[in-house]
Scaffold this motif. Structure first.
Motif, short mmCIF file in Angstrom:
data_model
loop_
_atom_site.label_atom_id
_atom_site.label_comp_id
_atom_site.label_asym_id
_atom_site.label_seq_id
_atom_site.Cartn_x
_atom_site.Cartn_y
_atom_site.Cartn_z
N ALA A 126 0.84 -1.19 0.00
CA ALA A 126 0.00 0.00 0.00
C ALA A 126 0.88 1.25 0.00
CB ALA A 126 -0.90 -0.01 1.23
N TRP A 127 0.44 2.29 -0.67
CA TRP A 127 1.25 3.50 -0.76
C TRP A 127 0.36 4.74 -0.63
CZ3 TRP A 127 -0.32 6.68 -4.64
CH2 TRP A 127 -0.99 6.10 -5.74
N VAL A 128 1.01 5.84 -0.32
CA VAL A 128 0.33 7.14 -0.17
C VAL A 128 1.20 8.22 -0.79
CG1 VAL A 128 -0.57 8.86 1.44
CG2 VAL A 128 -0.80 6.43 1.98
N ALA A 129 0.59 9.16 -1.47
CA ALA A 129 1.32 10.29 -2.06
C ALA A 129 0.63 11.59 -1.67
CB ALA A 129 1.37 10.16 -3.58
N ARG A 130 1.44 12.59 -1.34
CA ARG A 130 0.91 13.91 -1.01
C ARG A 130 1.84 14.98 -1.59
NH1 ARG A 130 -2.73 11.14 0.04
NH2 ARG A 130 -3.93 10.92 1.97
N HIS A 131 1.29 16.13 -1.94
CA HIS A 131 2.11 17.24 -2.41
C HIS A 131 1.52 18.55 -1.92
CE1 HIS A 131 -1.04 17.48 -5.49
NE2 HIS A 131 -0.56 18.66 -5.85
N ARG A 132 2.30 19.61 -2.06
CA ARG A 132 1.92 20.98 -1.68
C ARG A 132 1.70 21.13 -0.17
NH1 ARG A 132 -1.37 25.67 -3.40
NH2 ARG A 132 -0.26 26.59 -5.16
N MET A 133 2.27 20.25 0.62
CA MET A 133 2.09 20.31 2.08
C MET A 133 2.96 21.40 2.70
SD MET A 133 2.15 16.24 3.05
CE MET A 133 3.64 15.94 2.07
N THR A 134 2.39 22.14 3.65
CA THR A 134 3.21 23.03 4.46
C THR A 134 4.05 22.17 5.39
OG1 THR A 134 1.57 23.19 6.22
CG2 THR A 134 1.39 24.78 4.40
N ALA A 135 4.99 22.80 6.10
CA ALA A 135 5.84 22.05 7.03
C ALA A 135 5.00 21.37 8.11
CB ALA A 135 6.87 22.98 7.66
N SER A 136 4.00 22.07 8.64
CA SER A 136 3.17 21.47 9.69
C SER A 136 2.28 20.36 9.12
CB SER A 136 2.31 22.54 10.37
OG SER A 136 1.46 23.19 9.44
N GLU A 137 1.77 20.56 7.91
CA GLU A 137 0.96 19.51 7.29
C GLU A 137 1.80 18.28 7.00
OE1 GLU A 137 -2.30 22.32 4.92
OE2 GLU A 137 -0.43 21.71 3.94
N TYR A 138 3.02 18.50 6.53
CA TYR A 138 3.90 17.37 6.25
C TYR A 138 4.21 16.60 7.52
CZ TYR A 138 8.23 14.86 5.22
OH TYR A 138 9.20 13.90 5.12
N GLN A 139 4.51 17.32 8.60
CA GLN A 139 4.82 16.63 9.86
C GLN A 139 3.61 15.84 10.35
OE1 GLN A 139 8.03 16.67 11.57
NE2 GLN A 139 6.92 14.85 12.26
N SER A 140 2.42 16.43 10.21
CA SER A 140 1.20 15.74 10.63
C SER A 140 0.97 14.47 9.81
CB SER A 140 0.01 16.68 10.50
OG SER A 140 -1.20 16.01 10.82
N GLN A 141 1.14 14.58 8.49
CA GLN A 141 0.98 13.42 7.63
C GLN A 141 2.04 12.36 7.93
OE1 GLN A 141 -1.49 13.12 4.70
NE2 GLN A 141 -2.34 14.37 6.33
N PHE A 142 3.25 12.82 8.15
CA PHE A 142 4.35 11.91 8.50
C PHE A 142 3.99 11.10 9.74
CE2 PHE A 142 8.22 10.70 10.63
CZ PHE A 142 9.10 10.36 9.61
N ASN A 143 3.53 11.78 10.77
CA ASN A 143 3.18 11.10 12.02
C ASN A 143 2.03 10.11 11.82
OD1 ASN A 143 5.10 12.71 13.25
ND2 ASN A 143 3.63 14.17 14.07
N THR A 144 1.05 10.51 11.03
CA THR A 144 -0.11 9.66 10.78
C THR A 144 0.28 8.37 10.07
OG1 THR A 144 -1.65 11.52 10.68
CG2 THR A 144 -2.31 9.50 9.55
N TYR A 145 1.04 8.50 9.00
CA TYR A 145 1.39 7.32 8.22
C TYR A 145 2.43 6.45 8.92
CZ TYR A 145 -1.48 9.44 4.68
OH TYR A 145 -2.55 9.98 4.02
N LEU A 146 3.30 7.07 9.68
CA LEU A 146 4.26 6.30 10.47
C LEU A 146 3.50 5.40 11.46
CD1 LEU A 146 7.22 5.76 11.29
CD2 LEU A 146 6.99 7.63 12.94
N ALA A 147 2.48 5.95 12.10
CA ALA A 147 1.69 5.18 13.07
C ALA A 147 0.93 4.04 12.40
CB ALA A 147 0.72 6.11 13.80
#
Length: 276
Positions: A126-147
């Motif tokens: 399974a994979w996920v792709a995101r773009h145009r994220m701000t630094a805070s959005e990227y960190q939030s997405q990072f934490n979510t997918y890591l979990a």
């Protein structure tokens, strides 16, 4: 006659070198030069493995690596110069056809974010792709997918106006339990310190993205703790410095795996990784 013989010999050597070389790398290409090079190399059996976009005097440029696979190659497509909406439309089209993104890099031209991307039909979890994220959005997405058990496979930093933005790819890799680490928003000094810390612990860099925000160069990177061939990493190189390092390092039997072009003021800089 001597001159013609010399030119023929040089041309023959160049052709033989290209034929013997399973990879090709170029940088500072305009959009037209990049497309022309892509067409020529694809016709010879090469496939793009890494592409980054940036600007010189606000003119889009590209640094890229192509490799000539020795075996079966899954279907693939590559696009560049896409606006955010164009990238999303291409993303929707290709993923609906069974492709998955293996690279997406953002860059900015005349204040507008543009994207270069590669998709292919290789198998994966399974994979996920995101773009145009701000630094805070990227960190939030990072934490979510890591979990959720995803592993960060690619990250690209760039700027929209005076704000850093990020594009990233995550993937579930159940057969790969090796330790990994990722950082973003690092200044050159912070990146070098983190680089030293991680490599001292046995990690190797697999992705590095340089990007300029408000005249300051920042870096996002991924390290993995796994065995592999010898490698070399450099960052903060001007075009001439990059070419010098490229010639020296490839002359020692290494090949390029990542080249990230970015701009500070009117000067283009490069961060790159090589492997044996």
């Amino acid at each position: 006659m001597a001159l013609l013989k010399l030119l023929f010999t040089w041309a023959l050597f160049a052709v033989m070198a290209l034929a013997a070389n399973p990879w090709v790398a170029r940088h500072r290409l305009t959009s037209d030069q990049y497309q022309s090079t892509m067409n020529d190399l694809v016709a010879q059996g090469y496939k793009p493995t890494y592409v980054s976009g940036y600007t010189i005097s606000n003119s889009p440029r590209f640094a890229a690596i192509w490799q000539k696979p020795s075996g079966w190659v899954p279907a693939w497509v590559a696009r560049h110069g896409m606006t955010s909406d164009e990238y999303q439309a291409a993303f929707n089209t290709y993923t609906s056809q069974g492709y998955r993104p293996i690279l997406v890099n953002g860059y900015t031209v005349s204040g507008q974010d543009r994207y270069v991307a590669i998709w292919d039909k290789s198998t994966s979890g399974a994979w996920v792709a995101r773009h145009r994220m701000t630094a805070s959005e990227y960190q939030s997405q990072f934490n979510t997918y890591l979990a959720q058990g995803y592993r960060l496979k690619h990250v690209s930093g760039y700027a929209i106006g005076t704000e850093a933005r990020y594009a990233a790819l995550w993937e579930k890799t159940p057969n790969d339990s090796s330790a990994w680490s990722a950082r973003h928003g690092l200044t050159s000094a912070q990146y070098q310190q983190e680089f030293n810390t991680m490599t001292a612990q046995g990690y190797r860099p697999t992705v590095v993205s340089g990007y300029g925000v408000n005249g300051v160069d920042y870096y996002a990177a991924i390290w993995e703790k796994k065995s592999g061939p010898a490698w070399v990493a450099r960052h903060g190189m001007t075009s001439d410095q990059y070419q010098t390092q490229f010639n020296t390092i490839t002359g020692q039997g290494y090949y390029p795996t990542v080249v990230s072009g970015y701009t500070l003021g009117s000067t283009d800089y490069y961060a790159a990784l090589w492997s044996k």
